[in-house]
Motif scaffolding. Structure first.
Motif, PDB file in Angstrom:
ATOM      1  N   VAL A 103      44.261 -16.707   1.302  1.00  0.00           N
ATOM      2  CA  VAL A 103      45.505 -16.093   1.765  1.00  0.00           C
ATOM      3  C   VAL A 103      46.177 -15.311   0.637  1.00  0.00           C
ATOM      4  O   VAL A 103      46.650 -14.190   0.828  1.00  0.00           O
ATOM      5  N   LEU A 104      46.181 -15.903  -0.576  1.00  0.00           N
ATOM      6  CA  LEU A 104      46.821 -15.235  -1.715  1.00  0.00           C
ATOM      7  C   LEU A 104      46.112 -13.929  -2.050  1.00  0.00           C
ATOM      8  O   LEU A 104      46.750 -12.925  -2.354  1.00  0.00           O
ATOM      9  N   ILE A 105      44.766 -13.943  -1.973  1.00  0.00           N
ATOM     10  CA  ILE A 105      44.007 -12.743  -2.319  1.00  0.00           C
ATOM     11  C   ILE A 105      44.356 -11.602  -1.373  1.00  0.00           C
ATOM     12  O   ILE A 105      44.426 -10.450  -1.758  1.00  0.00           O
ATOM     13  N   ALA A 106      44.646 -11.932  -0.117  1.00  0.00           N
ATOM     14  CA  ALA A 106      45.009 -10.899   0.844  1.00  0.00           C
ATOM     15  C   ALA A 106      46.492 -10.538   0.730  1.00  0.00           C
ATOM     16  O   ALA A 106      47.048  -9.892   1.612  1.00  0.00           O
TER      17      ALA A 106
ATOM     18  N   HIS B 203      32.969 -12.691  -1.235  1.00  0.00           N
ATOM     19  CA  HIS B 203      32.194 -11.647  -1.894  1.00  0.00           C
ATOM     20  C   HIS B 203      31.136 -10.998  -1.017  1.00  0.00           C
ATOM     21  O   HIS B 203      30.725  -9.883  -1.285  1.00  0.00           O
ATOM     22  N   GLN B 204      30.686 -11.694   0.012  1.00  0.00           N
ATOM     23  CA  GLN B 204      29.543 -11.189   0.757  1.00  0.00           C
ATOM     24  C   GLN B 204      29.866 -10.765   2.184  1.00  0.00           C
ATOM     25  O   GLN B 204      28.982 -10.328   2.895  1.00  0.00           O
ATOM     26  N   THR B 205      31.088 -10.943   2.624  1.00  0.00           N
ATOM     27  CA  THR B 205      31.358 -10.604   4.026  1.00  0.00           C
ATOM     28  C   THR B 205      32.391  -9.493   4.128  1.00  0.00           C
ATOM     29  O   THR B 205      33.155  -9.241   3.196  1.00  0.00           O
ATOM     30  N   VAL B 206      32.409  -8.847   5.301  1.00  0.00           N
ATOM     31  CA  VAL B 206      33.372  -7.774   5.548  1.00  0.00           C
ATOM     32  C   VAL B 206      34.796  -8.336   5.475  1.00  0.00           C
ATOM     33  O   VAL B 206      35.687  -7.746   4.878  1.00  0.00           O
ATOM     34  N   LEU B 207      34.961  -9.531   6.080  1.00  0.00           N
ATOM     35  CA  LEU B 207      36.290 -10.151   6.079  1.00  0.00           C
ATOM     36  C   LEU B 207      36.791 -10.329   4.645  1.00  0.00           C
ATOM     37  O   LEU B 207      37.942 -10.009   4.331  1.00  0.00           O
ATOM     38  N   GLY B 208      35.907 -10.826   3.765  1.00  0.00           N
ATOM     39  CA  GLY B 208      36.295 -11.075   2.383  1.00  0.00           C
ATOM     40  C   GLY B 208      36.684  -9.794   1.660  1.00  0.00           C
ATOM     41  O   GLY B 208      37.717  -9.722   0.994  1.00  0.00           O
ATOM     42  N   ARG B 209      35.850  -8.756   1.820  1.00  0.00           N
ATOM     43  CA  ARG B 209      36.153  -7.494   1.143  1.00  0.00           C
ATOM     44  C   ARG B 209      37.440  -6.897   1.706  1.00  0.00           C
ATOM     45  O   ARG B 209      38.253  -6.329   0.982  1.00  0.00           O
ATOM     46  N   THR B 210      37.636  -7.020   3.037  1.00  0.00           N
ATOM     47  CA  THR B 210      38.878  -6.524   3.636  1.00  0.00           C
ATOM     48  C   THR B 210      40.077  -7.253   3.049  1.00  0.00           C
ATOM     49  O   THR B 210      41.114  -6.650   2.779  1.00  0.00           O
TER      50      THR B 210
ATOM     51  N   ALA C 204      40.875  -5.852  -0.194  1.00  0.00           N
ATOM     52  CA  ALA C 204      41.455  -4.513  -0.018  1.00  0.00           C
ATOM     53  C   ALA C 204      42.908  -4.601   0.440  1.00  0.00           C
ATOM     54  O   ALA C 204      43.785  -3.913  -0.081  1.00  0.00           O
ATOM     55  N   ILE C 205      43.172  -5.469   1.425  1.00  0.00           N
ATOM     56  CA  ILE C 205      44.550  -5.611   1.927  1.00  0.00           C
ATOM     57  C   ILE C 205      45.456  -6.098   0.802  1.00  0.00           C
ATOM     58  O   ILE C 205      46.574  -5.618   0.630  1.00  0.00           O
ATOM     59  N   GLY C 206      44.948  -7.052   0.029  1.00  0.00           N
ATOM     60  CA  GLY C 206      45.759  -7.601  -1.050  1.00  0.00           C
ATOM     61  C   GLY C 206      46.033  -6.565  -2.136  1.00  0.00           C
ATOM     62  O   GLY C 206      47.078  -6.585  -2.784  1.00  0.00           O
ATOM     63  N   THR C 207      45.093  -5.647  -2.343  1.00  0.00           N
ATOM     64  CA  THR C 207      45.273  -4.634  -3.374  1.00  0.00           C
ATOM     65  C   THR C 207      46.264  -3.577  -2.910  1.00  0.00           C
ATOM     66  O   THR C 207      47.186  -3.199  -3.620  1.00  0.00           O
ATOM     67  N   ASN C 208      46.043  -3.064  -1.701  1.00  0.00           N
ATOM     68  CA  ASN C 208      46.957  -2.059  -1.184  1.00  0.00           C
ATOM     69  C   ASN C 208      46.865  -2.003   0.334  1.00  0.00           C
ATOM     70  O   ASN C 208      46.044  -1.300   0.907  1.00  0.00           O
ATOM     71  N   ALA C 209      47.721  -2.747   0.991  1.00  0.00           N
ATOM     72  CA  ALA C 209      47.658  -2.869   2.443  1.00  0.00           C
ATOM     73  C   ALA C 209      47.883  -1.526   3.117  1.00  0.00           C
ATOM     74  O   ALA C 209      47.213  -1.195   4.101  1.00  0.00           O
ATOM     75  N   GLU C 210      48.781  -0.719   2.531  1.00  0.00           N
ATOM     76  CA  GLU C 210      49.134   0.553   3.174  1.00  0.00           C
ATOM     77  C   GLU C 210      47.919   1.470   3.261  1.00  0.00           C
ATOM     78  O   GLU C 210      47.633   2.031   4.312  1.00  0.00           O
ATOM     79  N   SER C 211      47.158   1.571   2.159  1.00  0.00           N
ATOM     80  CA  SER C 211      46.012   2.489   2.201  1.00  0.00           C
ATOM     81  C   SER C 211      44.917   1.955   3.110  1.00  0.00           C
ATOM     82  O   SER C 211      44.157   2.741   3.679  1.00  0.00           O
ATOM     83  N   VAL C 212      44.839   0.633   3.256  1.00  0.00           N
ATOM     84  CA  VAL C 212      43.849   0.097   4.191  1.00  0.00           C
ATOM     85  C   VAL C 212      44.210   0.542   5.603  1.00  0.00           C
ATOM     86  O   VAL C 212      43.357   0.999   6.373  1.00  0.00           O
TER      87      VAL C 212
ATOM     88  N   ARG D  32      50.187 -11.491  -6.551  1.00  0.00           N
ATOM     89  CA  ARG D  32      50.444 -10.193  -5.923  1.00  0.00           C
ATOM     90  C   ARG D  32      49.282  -9.775  -5.031  1.00  0.00           C
ATOM     91  O   ARG D  32      49.322  -8.725  -4.408  1.00  0.00           O
ATOM     92  N   GLY D  33      48.228 -10.568  -4.979  1.00  0.00           N
ATOM     93  CA  GLY D  33      47.115 -10.245  -4.096  1.00  0.00           C
ATOM     94  C   GLY D  33      46.048  -9.404  -4.782  1.00  0.00           C
ATOM     95  O   GLY D  33      46.261  -8.871  -5.859  1.00  0.00           O
ATOM     96  N   GLY D  34      44.876  -9.327  -4.124  1.00  0.00           N
ATOM     97  CA  GLY D  34      43.818  -8.447  -4.605  1.00  0.00           C
ATOM     98  C   GLY D  34      42.910  -9.051  -5.653  1.00  0.00           C
ATOM     99  O   GLY D  34      41.869  -8.487  -5.971  1.00  0.00           O
ATOM    100  N   GLN D  35      43.307 -10.199  -6.225  1.00  0.00           N
ATOM    101  CA  GLN D  35      42.513 -10.758  -7.313  1.00  0.00           C
ATOM    102  C   GLN D  35      42.405 -12.258  -7.188  1.00  0.00           C
ATOM    103  O   GLN D  35      43.399 -12.921  -6.897  1.00  0.00           O
ATOM    104  N   GLY D  36      41.204 -12.769  -7.403  1.00  0.00           N
ATOM    105  CA  GLY D  36      41.073 -14.220  -7.362  1.00  0.00           C
ATOM    106  C   GLY D  36      39.658 -14.639  -7.079  1.00  0.00           C
ATOM    107  O   GLY D  36      38.812 -13.812  -6.715  1.00  0.00           O
TER     108      GLY D  36
END
Lengths: 327, 323
Positions: free
Chosen positions: B66-69, B188-195, B198-206, B266-270
């Motif tokens: 949850v934090l990563i997102a 690391h290996q699934t679409v959900l994880g990468r999403t 991505a959401i955690g890094t910058n939700a708006e651009s996603v 702040r998300g995006g990392q973990g």
């Protein structure tokens, strides 16, 4: 502009009303447990610690039952706090009760010192105040020149009798450990002292004594560590049953069920079960369901005869073992 | 041949860079308590620790996702208690078979989590507020269904957390380990994880890129809630009781474990594996201090100090890596 303001305040209005409606629907909304009374019937406020704690919810139930059997005599308002340590909220409840013009307050203080000033305000407002369960601090009562009768068990003697029962199944010199309650609470200190006296009298050696803050899970971690640090431990004395349950689980995990005995305090239903199954040796029952009732009876007496001298009343504490429990 | 050797060297270097700091911290703690606490560095103590961490481990894995997102879940402790109480109710009062009752408890946790995710994602309400509300709702419901009583569920659940004879660790611990590995794989290996990253890094651009964010957020929060349900089951089986007061303050321990493991608030990392190391740090501290016989104030002060220190060192390490 106007419409949007209306919409905004409207939604605020709704969001306040909906929870209120839900509270209103609850079958036993605890705030008023009797129909509107004739004006001469006194109104007594029972102010508890956390009603999420089985011990206090039983106490509140006992009081409500007593009120419904004596509904001609008095009206009852029951209030509790969310968290046992939320002193500020408990003080605020007492202020609210004074404002609500109740005639008497029966209080189980969350803290034996911090509640004294607000109770003084209640006395000054002419209310009868009775202290139950956790005794207010003598020194501070004296400093505020206040006298509040106490109705409650002697935790020290209760814990001592549990300890003595345990000592009967140990040998002098055996190693034991104590799980204490929250150290700032009077009850925790009294129970620790009771355990210590019993163990000292019987010649046991207390090798470890730590606070697990009355909690099962914390007690589990700490008891597991105690078992590892002291492999020869023969018994764990827990200052309440919740912590005793945690200790039992730790003993079971360490595969020492036959080697280490557990005793507790409070006689909650889960502990009774454990005693019946032989996993726990003993606990103490301080008759929580009757505690508030004793307090209310004293308050009624003082209301009827304001000149009678308020006297402390010691309530019974009974030792509970496999033999004393109904099968 | 040479190339291969170089790349495997680099892999080792990378692993050391990722996990090295935490491993050193764990070894240092083990060493410290080994010297000062009685009987600390023994198989029994280490196994006791292993068997007492499954609940916080799986909750911390959920929290990491949850934090990563870019979200947060403050309701984990309450949802754990509610699921545990529901488990007790289904097993003891309705006499349902264990598998069905467990499924019910985990599903209830997942529903609470999913609701958190849906409300915060679909209506763009800060997760902090939504999950704070859920914290109260779930705790209240837990008191409601148990009548505020601790319930004894007996040993029918015991096998779940009793040590398996030759191994010394419990089924719970094995499941928790599997959850950690599955969490790392998911990240690391699934679409959900990468999403999620991505959401955690910058939700708006996603969102600008045309990817819907509600569904993944609901899924992540539901996973977190379901893991709280699983943790509730682990805790009840370990303690043979269901307790409506259990898990108070667990959100803070879980967040602490994630943060020690380097997950960004702040998300995006973990990383899920690093969160697991964070759990180890906290549990070694807890057990070690208890075994030393430290008083409650000392325990709290030291634990708080270690949390700040480890995050401080991590950030210094990152800064020097950038230079």
């Amino acid at each position: 502009m106007f419409l949007s303001t209306f919409a905004r305040s409207g939604s605020l209005f709704l969001s306040i009303c909906i929870p209120l409606a839900i509270v209103g629907c609850q079958p036993n909304a605890s705030n008023t447990s009797s129909p509107p009374a004739s004006p001469d019937k006194p109104k007594i406020a029972l102010v508890m610690k956390s009603l999420a704690n089985e011990f206090f919810s039983t106490m509140a139930e006992g009081a409500k039952q007593h009120q419904s059997q004596n509904s001609q005599q008095y009206e009852l308002v029951v209030n509790g706090i969310k968290d046992e340590r939320d002193l500020a909220r408990q003080a605020a409840i007492i202020d609210e009760m004074i404002a609500a013009k109740v005639q008497a307050i029966v209080v189980a203080p969350a803290d034996s010192k911090a509640l004294v000033p607000v109770l003084r305000r209640a006395k000054l407002a002419g209310l009868v105040v009775v202290n139950i369960d956790n005794k207010l601090d003598e020194e501070i009562l004296n400093a505020e020149s206040l006298s509040v009768p106490f109705v409650g068990p002697n935790n020290l003697l209760g814990a001592k009798s549990v300890g003595q029962h345990l000592a009967n199944s140990l040998k002098p010199g055996d190693q034991v450990a104590v799980l204490e309650g929250i150290r700032t609470s009077f009850n925790a200190t009294q129970r620790r002292l009771g355990f210590e006296q019993a163990m000292k009298d019987a010649g046991m050696q207390i090798v470890d004594s730590q606070s697990a803050n009355w909690e099962t899970n914390q007690a589990n971690t700490i008891a597991a560590s105690m078992l590892n640090a002291h492999p020869d431990l023969k018994a764990i004395l827990a200052a309440n049953d919740s912590m005793a349950l945690g200790a039992m689980a730790a003993i079971k995990a360490a595969n020492k069920t036959d080697a280490v005995q557990v005793v507790g305090f409070d006689n909650i239903s889960a502990a009774q079960e454990a005693i019946r199954q032989g996993k726990m040796l003993a606990t103490a029952d301080q008759h929580g369901d009757q505690l508030a009732v004793y307090g209310i009876e004293l308050a009624l007496k003082l209301l009827q005869d304001p000149k009678s001298l308020p006297e402390d009343r010691e309530t019974p504490v009974d030792l509970i073992t496999a033999g004393s429990l109904p099968k | 041949m040479k190339d291969h050797a170089v790349s495997s060297n680099r892999a080792i270097q990378q692993t050391l860079a990722t996990y090295g700091g935490l491993l050193v911290a764990i070894l240092a703690l083990l060493g410290f308590f080994g010297v000062f606490a009685k009987n600390f560095l023994t198989a029994t103590t280490l196994l006791t620790m292993a068997n007492s961490i499954p609940d916080i481990t799986v909750v911390a894995v959920g929290m990491t996702l949850v934090l990563i997102a870019g979200g947060i879940d403050l309701s984990v402790g309450s949802v754990l208690a509610l699921s545990a109480c529901c488990l007790g109710w289904l097993m003891v009062d309705l006499k349902l078979p264990l598998w069905l009752a467990s499924l019910g408890a985990i599903a209830l946790g997942a529903c609470c989590g999913g609701l958190n995710g849906w409300i915060s994602a679909a209506f763009r309400i800060p997760a902090f507020i939504v999950t704070l509300g859920m914290l109260e709702i779930a705790r209240g419901s837990a008191y409601w269904i148990t009548d505020s009583n601790t319930k004894y569920v007996g040993s029918s659940l015991g096998w779940f957390s009793d040590p398996i004879a030759p191994l010394g660790v419990s089924v719970s611990f094995l499941i928790a380990t599997a959850v950690v590995l599955a969490g790392q794989w998911l990240l690391h290996q699934t679409v959900l994880g990468r999403t999620a990253v991505a959401i955690g890094t910058n939700a708006e651009s996603v969102r600008m890129a045309g990817i819907r964010t509600t569904a993944p957020m609901v899924t992540l929060y539901a996973i977190c809630g379901g893991l709280c349900g699983l943790a509730g089951m682990m805790q009840s089986s370990r303690l043979s009781t269901v307790d409506p007061n259990s898990g108070v303050g667990m959100e803070l321990s879980a967040i602490a474990a994630c943060v020690i493991g380097g997950t960004s608030l702040r998300g995006g990392q973990g990383s899920v594996v690093r969160t697991f190391f964070g759990v180890l740090v906290i549990s070694i501290l807890q057990t070690g201090l208890a075994q030393l016989g430290a008083t409650d104030p000392i325990k709290r002060i030291v634990t708080g100090g270690v949390i700040i220190l480890s995050v401080l060192l991590d950030s210094l390490r990152k800064q020097s890596a950038i230079r």
